[in-house]
Every structure is written in C-alpha cells, then in structure tokens.
Design a protein around this motif. Structure first.
Motif, PDB file in Angstrom:
ATOM      1  N   LEU A  12       0.727  -1.754   0.019  1.00  0.00           N
ATOM      2  CA  LEU A  12      -0.261   0.059  -0.033  1.00  0.00           C
ATOM      3  C   LEU A  12       0.842   0.862  -0.474  1.00  0.00           C
ATOM      4  O   LEU A  12       0.184   2.708  -0.827  1.00  0.00           O
ATOM      5  CB  LEU A  12      -1.199   0.088   1.414  1.00  0.00           C
ATOM      6  N   VAL A  13       1.874   1.198   0.513  1.00  0.00           N
ATOM      7  CA  VAL A  13       3.079   2.772   0.128  1.00  0.00           C
ATOM      8  C   VAL A  13       3.257   2.679  -0.962  1.00  0.00           C
ATOM      9  O   VAL A  13       3.415   3.327  -1.230  1.00  0.00           O
ATOM     10  CB  VAL A  13       4.426   1.964   1.118  1.00  0.00           C
TER      11      VAL A  13
ATOM     12  N   THR B 247       0.483   4.021  -3.379  1.00  0.00           N
ATOM     13  CA  THR B 247      -0.926   4.782  -2.282  1.00  0.00           C
ATOM     14  C   THR B 247       0.776   6.279  -3.167  1.00  0.00           C
ATOM     15  O   THR B 247       0.596   7.255  -3.806  1.00  0.00           O
ATOM     16  CB  THR B 247      -0.365   5.554  -1.169  1.00  0.00           C
ATOM     17  N   GLU B 248       2.327   6.403  -2.936  1.00  0.00           N
ATOM     18  CA  GLU B 248       3.474   7.344  -2.954  1.00  0.00           C
ATOM     19  C   GLU B 248       2.878   7.361  -5.026  1.00  0.00           C
ATOM     20  O   GLU B 248       3.288   8.124  -5.723  1.00  0.00           O
ATOM     21  CB  GLU B 248       4.247   7.091  -3.471  1.00  0.00           C
TER      22      GLU B 248
ATOM     23  N   PRO C 246       8.944   5.628  -2.979  1.00  0.00           N
ATOM     24  CA  PRO C 246       8.516   5.124  -1.713  1.00  0.00           C
ATOM     25  C   PRO C 246       9.611   6.531  -0.312  1.00  0.00           C
ATOM     26  O   PRO C 246      10.588   5.830  -1.121  1.00  0.00           O
ATOM     27  CB  PRO C 246       8.150   3.690  -0.856  1.00  0.00           C
TER      28      PRO C 246
ATOM     29  N   GLN D 171       1.882   9.009   9.261  1.00  0.00           N
ATOM     30  CA  GLN D 171       1.068   8.550   7.846  1.00  0.00           C
ATOM     31  C   GLN D 171       0.398   7.907   7.305  1.00  0.00           C
ATOM     32  O   GLN D 171      -0.066   7.297   8.354  1.00  0.00           O
ATOM     33  CB  GLN D 171       2.399   7.939   7.409  1.00  0.00           C
TER      34      GLN D 171
ATOM     35  N   TYR E 283      -1.765   5.073   4.378  1.00  0.00           N
ATOM     36  CA  TYR E 283      -1.297   4.877   3.548  1.00  0.00           C
ATOM     37  C   TYR E 283      -3.181   3.873   3.083  1.00  0.00           C
ATOM     38  O   TYR E 283      -3.555   3.746   3.905  1.00  0.00           O
ATOM     39  CB  TYR E 283      -0.774   3.693   3.137  1.00  0.00           C
ATOM     40  N   SER E 284      -3.488   3.806   1.780  1.00  0.00           N
ATOM     41  CA  SER E 284      -4.496   3.498   1.510  1.00  0.00           C
ATOM     42  C   SER E 284      -4.678   2.624   0.007  1.00  0.00           C
ATOM     43  O   SER E 284      -3.964   2.537  -1.310  1.00  0.00           O
ATOM     44  CB  SER E 284      -5.936   3.950   1.606  1.00  0.00           C
TER      45      SER E 284
END
Length: 314
Positions: A177-178, A181-182, A189, A237, A239-240
């Motif tokens: 997810l990191v 999301t990025e 990341p 932080q 994230y999703s």
C-alpha cells in the motif's frame, strides 16, 4: 560547561526522559529507527550533578563528507529542551555550544523543526510552514461539515473495521500500500521496508506510537501511523488501497483516531504538515474542523551547503 554527546546505546535514559517529558519524537527508541535510513542519532547535553540541564536530539545523515543534521527528521518536532532549573542564560550557552559543535563537525546543513522554545537562534534562518489542529473539548467530537459527518456514518455502516497493527505478518501488505499510494502521487516511497519494520517493533511496546489499520475480512485496506506527545496526537503517514475507496477507509480511520484521543483524554489532534500548493489536503483538514496553525522551522547552511543547495534548487 562542556557539551556531552551520547548515542541511543549509552544515553542515560531516565535523565533524558525527565528532561524531555518523555517526548516520543526525541526518544532513543524512535531516534534509533532512523538508522535504517542511514542516519545516526545523537543526543547533545549540558548536565549538572542533578541531571541534564539542557539537551537536543538529532539525526545525522550524509556520512563524513557532507553531513546534515536534523532535529528531528522530516518536519517532526525537535529543538532545545531545558529543565526547570535551567536559566535563559544557561539555555543560550547550550545553544552556542551546539552551534560550535555543528560547525566543527562541518555540517553542510542543519534543520530544527518546531522547537519548544523561541529564542535567539543565530546563525539559523527562520521560516514558517502550516499545520491544522482539531481542538477536542468534552467527551465527543463532531466535524462541523455535514458532508463529513455523512461520510463517517456511511463508513461505520460498511464492513471495514479498525484495530491496531501489532503483528509483523501485516508488513508485506503494508508496504504494497505504501508503493501504491506513492505511485498515485507520482512519487517513490520515501521510507524503506526496514524503516517500517523497525518502527513496528518499537510501536508494539510503545503507546506513544499508534499504528491504526482498517481491515475487511482480515485484508488491510488502509493504515494511519500516529504519535502521542503529552496531550496531543499527531497524524503522520497514511496509506490506502484505491480499490476500497467506497468503504471510506480515510474517514473511518480518522474517526477512530479522534475517538481514541477522546478516550485517552488527549486535547488536540495535530493533522500534520501541509506542503505548499496542497489545496485539496488543506480543504480536507478544514472540513474536519482543523484550524490553521503556523509552525516555525530553522535552517542553517555552511558555505559549502549554500552552494550545494543553491545548485540543487535550479
């Protein structure tokens, strides 16, 4: 009064915790996590027979050729802490000793973020950034905007639930997810898998670091990492998983975070730094009732640092 320098390995932890009021951002446990990012934690102190009189924690990056000092990294609060017995003159003397150490160490850059005290910080230049604060009064909190309250109710009715992350088995999914999301923000990341793995180890036994996760049938759809300092909770932080947007994980997580703060008698939610031009982020924070708060940060460059950063900004 001479400056003493410690690492997390030899720092007198009881004295340091007393000086900093057990502040999570400058704790040896959290500072050590930055080793996974190539950093080296330092704790600079003035002390008397009764304990530490003043001190500052920071992370050194960049190796011997171009070292950089941050107190603390990535905009997290740092700066000088002083005891009740410390006079303004002694505090200023500590800061001058810190500046001498910084120059003798040939730091090309040093940053001090949101320091607890405002005083003469020559040769640092002062700048401002912006955060948003939610003030918590009473036993409940309801965002002022109707559409936010509607989204919260919808999120509560759906199948996602929120709990604390407390198992390394979730780390692989977390870093997926990191990356995702990025990527949505056209960025790589910022933090490594090793950084988050070490942070999780600390957070499992440290209630000052709260790692909220939203799940559907044991599948994680969102995370929000937070810090607790005194009576404030800072959201850090988030994230999703974009595929689960209909479940409103961001609303569900923040709603649970606010209720956690209320249950633990915290007084404010610091919604974190808002970079210039992030209008949608600012709008989101204001719809939740966040009020704008300016934050000071201080930066120093030595002559080489001025040339390097001037060239990088072109």
């Amino acid at each position: 009064m001479s400056l003493k320098i410690f690492s997390a390995d030899n720092l007198p932890q009881r004295e340091w915790s007393h000086l900093t009021n057990n502040c999570v951002y400058v704790s040896p446990e959290f500072a050590s996590v930055w080793r996974t990012m190539g950093g080296r934690e330092v704790f600079l102190t003035h002390e008397t027979d009764d304990g530490f009189l003043a001190g500052m924690a920071g992370i050194i990056f960049g190796g011997r050729l171009m070292p950089r000092f941050q107190s603390m990294p990535d905009g997290l609060p740092g700066g000088v802490f002083s005891s009740l017995e410390c006079t303004p003159e002694q505090r200023d003397d500590f800061f001058r000793s810190f500046v001498s150490w910084m120059r003798s160490s040939r730091m090309i850059r040093a940053d001090i973020n949101n320091p607890p005290d405002i005083f003469n910080m020559v040769p640092f230049g002062r700048q401002e950034t912006m955060s948003h604060i939610i003030d918590l009064k009473g036993e409940t909190y309801s965002p002022p905007r109707r559409e936010v309250r509607k989204q919260i109710r919808a999120a509560r009715r759906r199948e996602a639930r929120v709990t604390m992350m407390n198992d390394e088995k979730y780390l692989k999914r977390f870093y997926e997810l990191v990356i995702a999301t990025e990527k949505r923000h056209d960025q790589a990341p910022r933090y490594t898998p090793e950084f988050f793995a070490e942070l999780l180890k600390v957070s499992i036994n440290d209630k000052r670091i709260r790692w909220f996760i939203a799940l559907v049938d044991e599948k994680i759809i969102g995370y929000h990492i937070c810090f607790v300092a005194k009576t404030e909770l800072m959201t850090w932080q988030y994230y999703s998983d974009k595929k689960f947007t209909r479940l409103k994980p961001g609303y569900l997580l923040l709603d649970n975070i606010i209720n956690y703060a209320l249950d633990n008698n915290l007084k404010t939610i610091n919604m974190g730094y808002s970079p210039p031009g992030a209008d949608s982020l600012v709008n989101f924070k204001e719809r939740w009732g966040g009020r704008e708060q300016k934050i000071s940060y201080y930066t120093y460059f030595n002559p080489m640092g001025k040339l390097i950063y001037k060239w990088r900004s072109k």
